[in-house]
Design an enzyme around this catalytic site. Structure first.
Site, PDB file in Angstrom:
ATOM      1  N   LYS A 101      26.105  33.472  30.550  1.00  0.00           N
ATOM      2  CA  LYS A 101      27.166  33.430  29.550  1.00  0.00           C
ATOM      3  C   LYS A 101      27.023  34.637  28.659  1.00  0.00           C
ATOM      4  O   LYS A 101      25.908  35.147  28.444  1.00  0.00           O
ATOM      5  CB  LYS A 101      27.083  32.159  28.692  1.00  0.00           C
ATOM      6  CG  LYS A 101      28.414  31.757  28.084  1.00  0.00           C
ATOM      7  CD  LYS A 101      29.354  31.179  29.147  1.00  0.00           C
ATOM      8  CE  LYS A 101      30.649  30.706  28.520  1.00  0.00           C
ATOM      9  NZ  LYS A 101      31.500  30.035  29.531  1.00  0.00           N
ATOM     10  N   THR A 139      40.741  25.937  35.993  1.00  0.00           N
ATOM     11  CA  THR A 139      39.990  24.952  35.226  1.00  0.00           C
ATOM     12  C   THR A 139      40.875  23.750  34.904  1.00  0.00           C
ATOM     13  O   THR A 139      40.451  22.590  35.045  1.00  0.00           O
ATOM     14  CB  THR A 139      39.450  25.567  33.931  1.00  0.00           C
ATOM     15  OG1 THR A 139      38.660  26.723  34.243  1.00  0.00           O
ATOM     16  CG2 THR A 139      38.588  24.573  33.168  1.00  0.00           C
ATOM     17  N   SER A 157      36.714  31.204  40.638  1.00  0.00           N
ATOM     18  CA  SER A 157      36.039  32.489  40.448  1.00  0.00           C
ATOM     19  C   SER A 157      35.207  32.834  41.679  1.00  0.00           C
ATOM     20  O   SER A 157      35.172  33.995  42.126  1.00  0.00           O
ATOM     21  CB  SER A 157      35.135  32.440  39.208  1.00  0.00           C
ATOM     22  OG  SER A 157      35.867  32.657  38.031  1.00  0.00           O
TER      23      SER A 157
END
Length: 438
Positions: free
Chosen positions: A128, A212, A371
């Site tokens: 992240k 998502t 992704s």
């Protein structure tokens, strides 16, 4: 010494911070993430050495990000990139622009990404990144300069076979285009695989922008059916009207769910008959917020979480369901569109009340799944159409859902515990098979 016995001096006992919840009563995303890991480790019977390896990021980088503003003045921001795990493949995770970004928050999000990738059997570890900046206060050229400088600073640790960033809160496909270009200019040739969530014209994948949200919707509909609630006509409230919440609300409505309330950072709106999303979209395009929409009544943002609905989708930020409000949350099914919206204390309250919570590492994994599809397509230089992407997304999401449900039933666990145990087990297996070097 075996990996199971490994006890690096700097990582054991209190110094490792393995059980921070015992050291501090303050609830934070990192405390919650480590608490969830500790519960899974206890269920799996792993020793402290392996627990330390799973709890500790493999690499962290903090960088200064100077910005020359449009007026000639200079501002300095702090950026982070945390790579939690590499055992199952290159690190993968979003880049967040928010004034609330901290190193501990990024650590927590990187850990959750590790479990998410393992649960969906995607060959990545978790990472992240973030810059502590409010993107709403800066011009587009300024945000481009911030992005390019941040990318340059973290350049040594990212790459299509090292760490692959993606969009998150405050960033989008344009941000990814700037990152890809900055990386490509530095290496001397175009590298589409350095990021995912790119514009389609630069090698992005069909379906990535809404992935998502589609994943949340597939799992939410499955969870309603699991609780014998017919989705058509079921009621729902969605917290967050951004990347995840907006499309999730629309997709749920398209499936026949009556979405009666939505919110953003400014407040919420409510209509018992169901929100008119075409009208709301026009209002948001004109005003930048859901508040003031003529087709619904105003509602306090926090009150949305406590509405009497069949389905609640917290799709904003972490920590919104906690010990202070969980007892007032009455939704029969809670599907986590955001990362870490539910604290362990809230989880225990929901379990005692018989409410079903679908954890973030399952519910919002559609983004990292597509992704991965984008990365695969880029490596092959062969792109799938939107229907192929959607079919593969639905199949993988529902397969993971079924596996978590079966594990929860066979081991008498909550869905969160089952999902975390499955994920941690897979990462630990990779550690064990690879061994320690040297």
């Amino acid at each position: 010494m075996s990996l199971l016995e490994a006890r690096p001096a700097v990582l054991t006992g209190a110094a490792a911070g393995i059980r921070p919840a015992l050291a501090t009563p303050l609830a934070t995303p990192l405390v919650d993430a480590r608490s969830q890991l500790s519960d899974a480790v206890a269920l799996l019977g792993y020793p402290e050495g392996l627990h330390a390896l799973l709890a500790t990021p493999r690499r962290e980088l903090t960088v200064a990000v100077p910005l020359r503003r449009d007026d000639g003045s200079t501002r300095l921001f702090t950026g982070y990139r945390v790579q939690h795990n590499f055992s199952r493949g290159p690190a993968k995770g979003g880049l967040r622009y928010s004034p609330h970004v901290t190193l501990d928050e990024v650590r927590a999000l990187a850990m959750w990404m590790t479990w998410k990738c393992a649960l969906l059997d995607v060959p990545y570890g978790g990472a992240k990144g973030g810059v502590t900046i409010d993107p709403r206060e800066f011009s587009l050229p300024e945000l481009e300069r911030v992005t390019r400088r941040y990318t340059s600073e973290i350049l040594p640790i990212i790459g299509p076979e090292k760490d692959i960033p993606a969009p998150d809160i405050g960033t989008d496909e344009r941000t990814m285009a700037w990152m890809m270009d900055t990386y490509s200019v530095n290496v001397g040739y175009t590298v589409p695989g350095i990021v995912t969530g790119k514009p389609i014209s630069l090698g992005g994948s069909h379906g990535r922008a809404s992935a998502t949200s589609r994943g949340v919707t597939h799992v939410a509909l499955a969870a309603l059916r699991h609780r014998r609630i017919t989705p058509y006509g079921a009621t729902a409230a969605v917290q967050g009207f951004g990347k995840v919440g907006h499309d999730a609300a629309v997709f749920l409505a398209d499936a026949g769910v009556r979405v009666i309330a939505v919110s953003d950072q400014y407040g919420a709106v409510y209509n018992e008959r169901g929100i008119d999303f075409a009208g709301l979209d026009a209002h948001v395009a004109a005003t930048g917020r859901v508040v003031g929409f003529a087709g619904a009544d105003p509602l306090d943002g926090d009150a949305l979480l406590e509405l009497d609905v069949d389905l609640l989708v917290p799709a904003a930020v972490e920590g919104v369901l906690h010990a202070g409000n969980a007892a007032r949350v009455t939704a029969r099914v809670i599907v986590e569109g955001a990362n870490g919206p539910t604290s362990p204390a809230a989880d225990r309250i929901f379990a005692a009340n018989g409410q079903l919570v679908v954890p973030d590492i399952l519910a919002n994994a559609g983004g990292v799944l597509v992704s991965y599809f984008e990365w695969v397509q880029g490596n092959q230089a062969y792109w799938w159409n939107a229907a192929e992407v959607e079919q593969k997304l639905e199949e993988r999401m529902l397969a993971a859902w079924q596996q978590v449900v079966e594990t929860a039933a066979s081991r008498d666990l909550s869905l969160r515990a089952a999902a975390t145990v499955l994920a941690v087990e897979r990462v630990a297996e990779a550690h064990l098979l690879r061994g320690l070097y040297p």
